[in-house]
Design a protein around this motif. Sequence first.
Motif, mmCIF file in Angstrom:
data_model
loop_
_atom_site.group_PDB
_atom_site.id
_atom_site.type_symbol
_atom_site.label_atom_id
_atom_site.label_comp_id
_atom_site.label_asym_id
_atom_site.label_seq_id
_atom_site.Cartn_x
_atom_site.Cartn_y
_atom_site.Cartn_z
ATOM 1 N N GLN A 40 73.270 95.045 86.045
ATOM 2 C CA GLN A 40 73.338 96.185 85.099
ATOM 3 C C GLN A 40 72.714 97.364 85.889
ATOM 4 O O GLN A 40 73.275 98.495 85.679
ATOM 5 C CB GLN A 40 72.370 95.902 84.166
ATOM 6 C CG GLN A 40 72.287 96.991 82.962
ATOM 7 C CD GLN A 40 71.404 96.483 81.583
ATOM 8 O OE1 GLN A 40 71.894 95.609 81.259
ATOM 9 N NE2 GLN A 40 70.406 97.476 81.520
ATOM 10 N N PHE A 41 71.686 97.279 86.624
ATOM 11 C CA PHE A 41 71.035 98.445 87.175
ATOM 12 C C PHE A 41 71.538 98.768 88.665
ATOM 13 O O PHE A 41 71.593 100.165 89.077
ATOM 14 C CB PHE A 41 69.484 98.212 87.133
ATOM 15 C CG PHE A 41 68.883 98.368 85.958
ATOM 16 C CD1 PHE A 41 68.623 99.498 85.463
ATOM 17 C CD2 PHE A 41 68.829 97.176 85.359
ATOM 18 C CE1 PHE A 41 68.021 99.739 84.341
ATOM 19 C CE2 PHE A 41 68.117 97.402 83.997
ATOM 20 C CZ PHE A 41 67.783 98.676 83.608
ATOM 21 N N ARG A 42 72.297 97.945 89.322
ATOM 22 C CA ARG A 42 72.684 98.313 90.562
ATOM 23 C C ARG A 42 74.167 97.634 91.071
ATOM 24 O O ARG A 42 75.106 98.383 90.276
ATOM 25 C CB ARG A 42 71.670 97.788 91.789
ATOM 26 C CG ARG A 42 70.516 98.467 91.636
ATOM 27 C CD ARG A 42 69.414 97.890 92.650
ATOM 28 N NE ARG A 42 68.547 96.909 91.854
ATOM 29 C CZ ARG A 42 67.534 97.114 91.075
ATOM 30 N NH1 ARG A 42 66.940 98.389 90.891
ATOM 31 N NH2 ARG A 42 67.148 96.042 90.261
ATOM 32 N N TYR A 43 74.227 96.720 91.715
ATOM 33 C CA TYR A 43 75.697 96.011 91.724
ATOM 34 C C TYR A 43 75.609 94.614 91.488
ATOM 35 O O TYR A 43 74.580 93.821 91.818
ATOM 36 C CB TYR A 43 76.197 96.283 93.159
ATOM 37 C CG TYR A 43 76.267 97.701 93.749
ATOM 38 C CD1 TYR A 43 76.984 98.473 93.397
ATOM 39 C CD2 TYR A 43 75.195 98.084 94.619
ATOM 40 C CE1 TYR A 43 77.266 99.865 93.673
ATOM 41 C CE2 TYR A 43 75.321 99.566 95.092
ATOM 42 C CZ TYR A 43 76.288 100.463 94.740
ATOM 43 O OH TYR A 43 76.155 101.472 94.890
ATOM 44 N N PRO A 44 76.530 93.787 91.220
ATOM 45 C CA PRO A 44 76.533 92.693 90.942
ATOM 46 C C PRO A 44 76.131 91.707 92.228
ATOM 47 O O PRO A 44 76.730 92.322 93.334
ATOM 48 C CB PRO A 44 78.281 91.860 90.721
ATOM 49 C CG PRO A 44 78.710 93.329 89.741
ATOM 50 C CD PRO A 44 78.009 94.596 90.706
ATOM 51 N N THR A 45 75.499 90.864 92.199
ATOM 52 C CA THR A 45 75.181 90.207 93.443
ATOM 53 C C THR A 45 76.435 89.472 94.126
ATOM 54 O O THR A 45 76.087 89.636 95.511
ATOM 55 C CB THR A 45 74.191 88.910 93.298
ATOM 56 O OG1 THR A 45 74.790 87.894 92.194
ATOM 57 C CG2 THR A 45 72.970 89.611 92.623
#
Length: 337
Positions: free
Chosen positions: A145-150
Motif C-alpha cells: 500500500q505505502f511503497r512497492y509490492p514486496t
Amino acid sequence: MLKGHRTWVFANKPAIIATAAVGGPFEANGRLAEDFDLLHEDLWLGEESYEKAHRVLMEEAAFQAMEKAGLEKEKVQFLIAGDLINQMTPTSFAARTLGMPYLGVFGACSTSMEGLALSAFITNYGGADYILTGASSHNAAVEKQFRYPTEYGGQKPPTAQWTVTGAGVAIVSPKGDGPRVTAATIGRVVDMGLADPFNMGGAMAPAAVDTIEAHLRDMQIDASYYDLIVTGDLGRIGRQVSLDLLRQHGIDIDEERYQDCGLLIYRDGQPVLSGASGAACSAVVVYGHLIKRMRRGELKRILAVATGALLSPLSFQQNETIPCIAHAVAIEYGGEA
C-alpha cells in the motif's frame, strides 16, 4: 485528571491484566522471538491474501489475551484497535469476528499507545470493566500500500525500515493484577517538512521529542524517573535524531535508558536497514517483551512513546509532506504502582 496541558493522570491506575503478541516468520527469527505467544512460518497464515492474513493476526492476539485473562469475549465491553491498511479494514473485519463493541482508532504506528491511553481513561472513570486494545501490521500488505509490492523487489535506501508482521494487544481493567497505567500524554501533529516515505524515523523524531518534553514538563519529573523510555519505531536514524534534539532542548537522557522498539525486535544481521516499523512494532515489543520484563521485576517504570507518520498514498501522490505524532503512556509495576 488533566495535569499540565496535555497529560492525563489516572488516580485509579488501571491494570494491564493480560497481554498477547503474535508474529510472522521474520519475527520468529528475531531477538524477541521467545516473547511472542504465537509465531507463524509464512506470511499467508493459510489465507488467500495478505490483508486477510493481517486480520487473522489481530484475531489470534485477541483470543490469546482473553484466554490468559480467563475472559469470555462477552465480558469485554470495548475493543479499541487499529492498523495501517485502507480504512483499517483488517481490524474492522477482526472486530466482526470478535463481536465486541468497537472503537476503531488510527494513529498510524502510534495506534498502540493511543488505544492504551483511551482504554486507561475509560476504565479509570468507570466506563468499562474490561477493554481489549491493540494494533497490528503485516509486512507485505503495508509495503504494497505505502511503497512497492514486496514481489517487485525494489531497492530501498539505508534510511528505510522493515514493517513488522504481527499484532500486540492488552486487556485493561480498573482492578486486577498487572502493570498499572499511571499517566498518558497525548501527542500533537508535528511536521518538519520531510516528504521521503523511506525515512519515517527522521520524520517522526521531532514528534517523539515534542511528546516526551511535554510529558516531563506536565508531570514535573526528570527523565531519570523512568527505568526505560522507549519510542515506537524511530529506527537507528530517528533514535539518534531524537537524542540530539532532546539534548538541544536541555533534556539529558542516558542512552541505555532510551531505547527504540524498532531496534529491539530484530537481530543484528537481519536485513532491516534502519530498523523495524509498523503499527505492530511498538505493540508487540511493549505487550510482549517489556510487560514480561516488568512482571519479572526487571523494570518498574517505563514510558512507552509510540510514534506515527500520518501520511497516505494519496498525500504522497499530491506531494504533501509527512505530518507525524507520538503518544506516551506511563506504565508502572511494583513500588508506588
